[in-house]
Design an enzyme around this catalytic site. Sequence first.
Site, mmCIF file in Angstrom:
data_model
loop_
_atom_site.group_PDB
_atom_site.id
_atom_site.type_symbol
_atom_site.label_atom_id
_atom_site.label_comp_id
_atom_site.label_asym_id
_atom_site.label_seq_id
_atom_site.Cartn_x
_atom_site.Cartn_y
_atom_site.Cartn_z
ATOM 1 C CG PHE A 127 -1.815 1.109 1.099
ATOM 2 C CD1 PHE A 127 -2.987 1.291 0.355
ATOM 3 C CD2 PHE A 127 -1.453 2.341 1.835
ATOM 4 C CE1 PHE A 127 -3.789 2.099 0.244
ATOM 5 C CE2 PHE A 127 -2.411 3.715 1.661
ATOM 6 C CZ PHE A 127 -3.489 3.331 0.804
ATOM 7 C CG ASP A 214 5.606 3.469 1.856
ATOM 8 O OD1 ASP A 214 5.505 4.209 3.084
ATOM 9 O OD2 ASP A 214 4.454 3.589 1.232
ATOM 10 C CE LYS A 243 -0.955 5.425 7.657
ATOM 11 N NZ LYS A 243 -0.671 4.872 6.425
HETATM 12 C C1 LIG Z 1 -0.874 5.179 5.025
HETATM 13 C C2 LIG Z 1 0.031 4.819 4.341
HETATM 14 C C3 LIG Z 1 0.298 5.523 2.879
HETATM 15 C C4 LIG Z 1 -0.497 6.806 2.390
HETATM 16 O O1 LIG Z 1 -0.343 7.765 3.330
HETATM 17 P P1 LIG Z 1 -1.627 9.137 3.214
HETATM 18 O O2 LIG Z 1 -1.135 10.019 4.145
HETATM 19 O O3 LIG Z 1 -2.943 8.373 3.566
HETATM 20 O O4 LIG Z 1 -1.521 9.503 1.949
HETATM 21 C C5 LIG Z 1 1.308 5.246 2.116
HETATM 22 N N1 LIG Z 1 2.211 4.154 2.527
HETATM 23 C C6 LIG Z 1 1.884 3.519 3.594
HETATM 24 C C7 LIG Z 1 2.995 2.382 4.003
HETATM 25 C C8 LIG Z 1 1.086 3.762 4.441
HETATM 26 O O5 LIG Z 1 0.684 3.000 5.504
#
Ligand SMILES: *Cc1c(COP(=O)(O)O)cnc(C)c1O
Length: 390
Positions: A127, A214, A243
């Site tokens: 994700f 990520d 986050k």
């Molecule tokens: C939540 C998340 C995103 C997206 O972040 P947003 O602030 O909602 O755009 C991207 N990568 C990972 C691993 C995430 O957990």
Amino acid sequence: MSHVMNTYARLPVAFSHGAGSRITDTEGREYLDALSGIAVNTLGHAHPKLVAAIAAQAGRMLHTSNLYGVTGQEQLADKLCALSGMDEVFFANSGCEANEAAIKLARYYGHKKGIELPTIIVMEKAFHGRTMATLSATGNRKVQAGFEPLVAGFIRVPYGDLEAVRAVAEHHNNIVAVMLEIIQGEGGIHLCDAAYYQGVRQLCDAHEWLMICDEVQCGMARTGKWFGYQQVGVQPDVATLAKGLGSGVPIGACMTGGRATGLFGPGNHGSTFGGNPLACTAALTTIACIEEEGLLDNAARIGALIRQGFAEGLAGVAGLVDIRGHGLMIGIELDRPCGDLVKRGLAAGLLINVTGDTVIRLLPPLNFSEADARELVERMLPLIKAFLAE
Ligand SMILES: *Cc1c(COP(=O)(O)O)cnc(C)c1O
């Protein structure tokens, strides 16, 4: 009728205020927060030092512009680079934006090498966000369906399969990067042996690809290390954060090191809000509190306690598949879809989450206490056991 666009399946509760690991709804009911707004509230709710720092910054100025120098950005970039082993930071406002910057960087890197159609290897169950490029990189059809045409330039392989990455290298000469989460969050708290990530690192070096981590969910001390990649002994070329970085104030970051450093110049990327004084103050204060309050150790220790508590409490219970994670990023996988546990948790005064359909996901604030941990385990065990016994 609500005038808020109907993009979320919301639970029937709204909150009014919180303190630490507790949050109170608009009816006055208190909940133990084991989700932190999905790994966002690093310091829990209403942390006095964060509240004071944000208020003080608001009293000076909230926003200037990236047309000018921003003092907080310089300090935050210095601090993040010292912690991460990286060299440069671009500031955004969210995870998908941080990843957009990373994807643009990888493409730019490719074009500079003369690769016309640069392609990034991405993972199944990944994700990376909801913008067009990041949903195209995401390995979940539900996120993509209805939004085609997807952004081109991604090749997907099974997560944890080093041979699959090697096979792509053999058949394609336009690969510029591998992008992955050290712990897949939304996908269901999936993690591999350190050897896998080290193997990816070696392939990236052998082919001069960028390794992009990520770290939006697993970064910022959540796993008991500052960054997930430090857990498995690799140093990526690009790492993205969001986050937990501002403990609730929106901020994202795309950090570069190694062969990814120095790629972008003026005009290549930008953001109006990115790294504004308020957001940088929140992030600097979050980092200071993590250090002063020993929250790296706390995340590791309390996370181990929680996993141990569930392992003991669920030993021999039919329907338990696995308990996994690092620090305060914990997954409890069951043998069946268990989304209903979120509602039952809520009814019992617990904020938890289920992801990947069958995985209970726990992401408590990093200052969760031993008593909080014991209470969480004690209150969740009967819910899980009753659910599995049905
Ligand atoms: C939540 C998340 C995103 C997206 O972040 P947003 O602030 O909602 O755009 C991207 N990568 C990972 C691993 C995430 O957990």
